[in-house]
Design an enzyme around this catalytic site. Sequence first.
Site, short mmCIF file in Angstrom:
data_model
loop_
_atom_site.label_atom_id
_atom_site.label_comp_id
_atom_site.label_asym_id
_atom_site.label_seq_id
_atom_site.Cartn_x
_atom_site.Cartn_y
_atom_site.Cartn_z
N ALA A 1 1.67 76.70 50.07
CA ALA A 1 0.38 76.35 49.49
C ALA A 1 0.30 74.83 49.44
CB ALA A 1 0.27 76.94 48.10
N GLU B 1 9.60 77.08 45.98
CA GLU B 1 8.75 76.70 44.85
C GLU B 1 9.57 76.22 43.65
OE1 GLU B 1 8.43 79.51 46.63
OE2 GLU B 1 6.32 80.01 46.96
N GLY C 1 4.03 79.86 50.17
CA GLY C 1 2.88 80.68 50.55
C GLY C 1 2.85 80.99 52.04
N GLU D 1 5.03 83.92 52.43
CA GLU D 1 4.32 85.05 51.79
C GLU D 1 3.15 85.53 52.66
OE1 GLU D 1 3.90 82.61 48.26
OE2 GLU D 1 5.11 84.04 47.12
N1 CO8 Z 1 1.34 71.01 50.85
C1 CO8 Z 1 0.69 69.89 51.18
N2 CO8 Z 1 1.13 69.05 52.17
C2 CO8 Z 1 2.27 69.38 52.80
C3 CO8 Z 1 3.00 70.56 52.50
C4 CO8 Z 1 2.48 71.40 51.47
N3 CO8 Z 1 3.07 72.55 51.12
N4 CO8 Z 1 4.09 70.61 53.30
C5 CO8 Z 1 4.05 69.52 54.09
N5 CO8 Z 1 2.95 68.77 53.79
C6 CO8 Z 1 2.52 67.51 54.40
C7 CO8 Z 1 3.39 66.35 53.93
O1 CO8 Z 1 2.97 65.86 52.67
C8 CO8 Z 1 3.18 65.37 55.06
O2 CO8 Z 1 1.91 64.73 54.89
P1 CO8 Z 1 1.81 63.11 54.88
O3 CO8 Z 1 2.24 62.73 56.28
O4 CO8 Z 1 0.37 62.86 54.59
O5 CO8 Z 1 2.76 62.63 53.85
C9 CO8 Z 1 3.06 66.25 56.30
O6 CO8 Z 1 2.73 67.56 55.81
C10 CO8 Z 1 4.36 66.35 57.07
O7 CO8 Z 1 5.38 66.76 56.18
P2 CO8 Z 1 6.79 65.99 56.03
O8 CO8 Z 1 6.62 64.53 56.36
O9 CO8 Z 1 7.36 66.34 54.71
O10 CO8 Z 1 7.60 66.69 57.23
P3 CO8 Z 1 9.17 66.89 57.32
O11 CO8 Z 1 9.45 67.36 58.71
O12 CO8 Z 1 9.90 65.69 56.84
O13 CO8 Z 1 9.50 68.08 56.28
C11 CO8 Z 1 9.12 70.23 55.23
C12 CO8 Z 1 8.97 69.37 56.50
C13 CO8 Z 1 10.62 70.52 54.97
C14 CO8 Z 1 8.38 71.54 55.48
C15 CO8 Z 1 8.53 69.48 54.03
O14 CO8 Z 1 7.23 69.05 54.36
C16 CO8 Z 1 8.41 70.32 52.78
O15 CO8 Z 1 9.40 70.50 52.08
N6 CO8 Z 1 7.19 70.79 52.45
C17 CO8 Z 1 6.92 71.51 51.22
C18 CO8 Z 1 7.46 72.92 51.27
C19 CO8 Z 1 7.18 73.63 49.97
O16 CO8 Z 1 7.64 73.23 48.92
N7 CO8 Z 1 6.42 74.71 50.04
C20 CO8 Z 1 6.06 75.49 48.88
C21 CO8 Z 1 4.73 75.02 48.34
S1 CO8 Z 1 4.27 75.83 46.82
C22 CO8 Z 1 3.72 77.35 47.32
O17 CO8 Z 1 3.68 77.64 48.47
C23 CO8 Z 1 3.27 78.29 46.25
C24 CO8 Z 1 2.58 79.49 46.86
C25 CO8 Z 1 2.10 80.45 45.81
C26 CO8 Z 1 0.73 80.11 45.30
C27 CO8 Z 1 0.26 81.31 44.54
C28 CO8 Z 1 -0.93 81.02 43.68
C29 CO8 Z 1 -1.31 82.28 42.93
#
Ligand code: CO8
Length: 258
Positions: free
Chosen positions: A65, A132, A109, A112
Amino acid sequence: MAYETIIVEVEDHVALVTLNRPDALNALNDQLLKELSTALRECQKNDKVRCIVLTGSDKAFAAGADIKMMSEKSFVDVFSEDLFGPEPDMIQSVRKPIIAAVGGYALGGGCELAMMCDFIIAADTAKFGQPEINLGVMAGLGGSQRLTRFIGKSKAMDMNLTGRFMDAEEAERSGLVSRVVPAKKLKDEALAAATKIAEKSQIAVMAVKESVNRSYEVPLREGLLFERRVFHSLFATEDQKEGMSAFMEKREAQFRDK
Ligand code: CO8
């Protein structure tokens, strides 16, 4: 309809739906989930579509998400708007099969969303995770429920509590994905599987989807009875006559969805 966060292409009775927020690794926000549920509803209505493939980019199916969208929200915000409540229900209600073709990250997400599909074909680059916990929250779209049913309590606890990623090989071994293919072949393999499904009787296909999904909702005895009754009901179709005649006449069946 014109979409901004997804791409929809229909060819040979298969709809290929591609998540398309490359700058955010296909993170799921309100717009993407609304567009996705609208597109899937359109696929459900479109007689030309007999199977759906949902995919992302080489780097990410979806990295979760959208954290930027969620970071400033309060409990009252997410509870009142029922954040990500209605769209997943819509995805679940699609009666045509949906195959998730996962390459790269399928996190939070994203993992999921893949699990909401009927089965997952993974590229050898795929990485699944429920990270998360690292954000001070927990899974909210099935990561503690579907994942536990798919891979068992121990591995689901491990992934949800440590936030570690699972590679494609482990995901196949654990029953999360149905097969692993080389990344370059991911789309072709998923489309080939979808085309194969599209050739079957759509009545039987929908019956299979409903019956397998039922197994997650009811006790075994009820599920077996449901399965047997649905099996019986397929004898009311022309496709059953055609399928069995074709076998005996040693020819390809020509199903007409009747
Ligand atoms: N949300 C928003 N932006 C994101 C997300 C995300 N989940 N993941 C990556 N991005 C963005 C980064 O911020 C970055 O943007 P910018 O260049 O503007 O800074 C761009 O994508 C590229 O990402 P990275 O530079 O971080 O790329 P890397 O190759 O270094 O890393 C990863 C890749 C490992 C995937 C890393 O981006 C990461 O850890 N992302 C987050 C993963 C995460 O924590 N996911 C869980 C999110 S919470 C969730 O999903 C809850 C769902 C349930 C909701 C239910 C509601 C009822």
